[in-house]
Design an enzyme around this catalytic site. Structure first.
Site, PDB file in Angstrom:
ATOM      1  NE  ARG A  76      -2.744  -1.543   3.237  1.00  0.00           N
ATOM      2  CZ  ARG A  76      -3.158  -1.298   4.497  1.00  0.00           C
ATOM      3  NH1 ARG A  76      -3.954  -0.282   4.747  1.00  0.00           N
ATOM      4  NH2 ARG A  76      -2.751  -2.061   5.491  1.00  0.00           N
TER       5      ARG A  76
ATOM      6  CG  ASN B 125      35.177  30.993  -3.466  1.00  0.00           C
ATOM      7  OD1 ASN B 125      34.446  31.392  -4.367  1.00  0.00           O
ATOM      8  ND2 ASN B 125      34.882  29.960  -2.718  1.00  0.00           N
TER       9      ASN B 125
END
Ligand code: UD1
Ligand code: CA
Length: 459
Positions: free
Chosen positions: A15, A387
């Protein structure tokens, strides 16, 4: 006394309509099975066995390193058949506790009481009364009084109309004297509606042998609710979250709405903490005294010091935030962001692997990556640290009291001297001196008589 804990986790979970094995679906960020394993480990020294079947490879991967032994059940012929598979691995004496991989919120205290109820060779069942018992095994007792002796368990599919009225059900959790359990499960048959070997049939065997059967009630329904569908999973998640929210409020945390709070990990809080709606806390989060968290923040693995204010829609992960700091709205602090006292990080500012010393500010639209930012630095709107050169990351060091104007690009590695000012729009590729204004941009020119290009006129 020796304790063996068996966790049943071989079932299909049809289910759930999912490719993920049911017991690996997450509740509060952790697989259902992990909740049960954690409870098992709270019970002290015990051998823990997990019965796997459907999705066995994935389930076994998930429990590797937990110390639990996986035993496969192939094919899956019922709960009794599942226990038959572990018989060779169980001890010769002591008690066996049977838990379910899809009943995640069983509490250690309840499980311990069940194991204790088993002492002196008794069979102990965990039961609960449900208003809607459909689907569950019903507890049959002598007479119709609840105090009557337990005679057996009848599965819903095998029950008569009269039996289906019974509201006391078996939760799927039991404790049994190991030697008896082994003998009983090997004697099970599958003569029933589902052609399965029902573990629950051992109750009748115990009764037949005059072994006392005790049925103890679970303290709370939430403890014994199973997960069979996404709906039930969501329901259990809300119940679990409510339980956590209640505990935090009990400790003094003020929540705008405990129904809109999610904790997927551990949250430690000081005094006078306020949490607005829709926040998600993950991993280990520590909030100091008087911390305020605005609406819809996602905060993972973070330490937020006294008096800090996190404004709405802020994402924080792997960061430390100093006392009295102000962050957001719409800020993103990534791993290694370390903000000092009274630091301000405003809207649309991203900080990664960077230290901002006390009083530093980056209030709007900025990126600080791999940077060391000094005290009282003011980092202007639209400025960034470049950076990453495409292969390596480099650091930017900004001295105390530097003002970086708007829209600057600081190309790392680079270092800005204390008290310096960087003119707006500068691209800084070389270190700058302390105390001076540095401007690095093309000089502004105006061309008299210059004309815009024109479209050719249609003849
Ligand atoms: C079982 C009980 C029922 C009880 C209910 C509580 C039996 C016969 N019935 O019913 O009395 O009210 O639980 O939820 O025990 N599993 C295996 N191998 C199998 C079958 C199941 O490992 O062959 C595992 C499942 O993964 C699950 C647990 O056993 O964790 C229970 O199985 P499930 O099919 O949900 O049991 P029910 O039929 O609902
Ligand atoms: Ca079944």
């Amino acid at each position: 006394m020796a304790l063996d804990i068996v966790i049943m986790a071989a079932g299909k979970g049809t289910r759930m309509k999912s490719d993920l094995p049911k017991v690996l679906h997450r509740l509060a960020g952790r697989p259902l099975l992990q909740h049960v394993l954690d409870t098992a480990s709270d019970l002290g020294r015990a051998r823990v066995i997990v019965i796997t079947g459907h999705g066995a490879d994935a389930v076994e991967d998930a429990i590797a390193g937990s110390g639990a032994l996986a035993v496969r059940q192939m094919p899956q012929l019922g709960t009794g058949h599942a226990i038959q598979q572990v018989v060779p691995h169980l001890g010769d004496e002591g008690t066996t506790l049977i838990l379910n991989g899809d009943v995640p919120l069983i509490e250690a205290e309840t499980a311990r009481a069940l194991v204790e109820a088993c002492a002196g060779n008794r069979l102990a069942l965990l039961t609960i009364e449900l208003d809607e018992p459909t689907g569950y095994g019903r507890i049959l007792r002598s007479g119709d009084a609840m105090g009557g002796r337990v005679l057996g368990i009848v599965e819903h599919k095998d029950a008569t109309a009269a039996q289906r009225v019974i509201r006391e059900v078996y939760t799927g959790i039991m404790a049994a004297p190991t030697a008896m359990l082994k003998r009983w499960v090997m004697a099970l048959s599958n003569d029933n509606a589902q052609r399965e070997y029902y573990l629950t049939d051992i109750v009748e065997m115990a009764v037949h042998e005059r072994v006392p059967v005790v049925a103890s009630h679970a303290r709370a329904e939430t403890e014994v609710l199973g997960v069979n569908s996404p709906l039930q999973l969501a329901d259990l998640e809300r119940r679990f979250q409510r339980r956590q929210a209640d505990a935090l409020m009990e400790a003094g945390v003020r929540m705008a709405d405990p129904a809109r709070f999610d904790l997927r990990g551990e949250l430690l809080t000081g005094r006078d903490v306020e949490i607005d709606v829709g926040c998600i806390f993950e991993g280990q989060v520590v909030l100091g005294d008087e911390v305020r968290i605005g609406a819809h923040c996602v905060i993972r693995d973070a330490e937020i010091a006294n008096g800090a204010v996190i404004h709405p829609y802020t994402h924080i992960e792997g960061a430390r935030i100093g006392p009295g700091a102000m962050v957001g709205p719409y800020a993103r602090l990534r791993t290694g962001a370390d903000l000092g006292a009274q630091v301000h990080v405003g809207n649309f500012v991203e900080v990664k692997n960077s230290t901002l010393a006390d009083g530093a500010k980056a209030n709007h639209l900025a990126y600080l990556g791999d940077a060391t930012v000094g005290e009282r630095v003011n980092f202007g709107a639209g400025s960034i640290t470049a950076n990453y050169d495409g292969a390596n990351k480099h650091r930017t060091v900004i001295g105390a009291d530097v003002h970086v104007g708007s829209n600057c690009v600081l190309i790392a590695p680079v270092s800005l001297g204390e008290g310096g000012t960087i003119g707006g729009g500068s691209t800084i590729a070389k270190d700058t001196p302390a105390g001076q204004l540095t401007v690095a941009r093309a000089r502004q020119v105006s061309l008299a008589g210059w004309q815009r290009p024109r479209k050719p006129s249609k003849a």
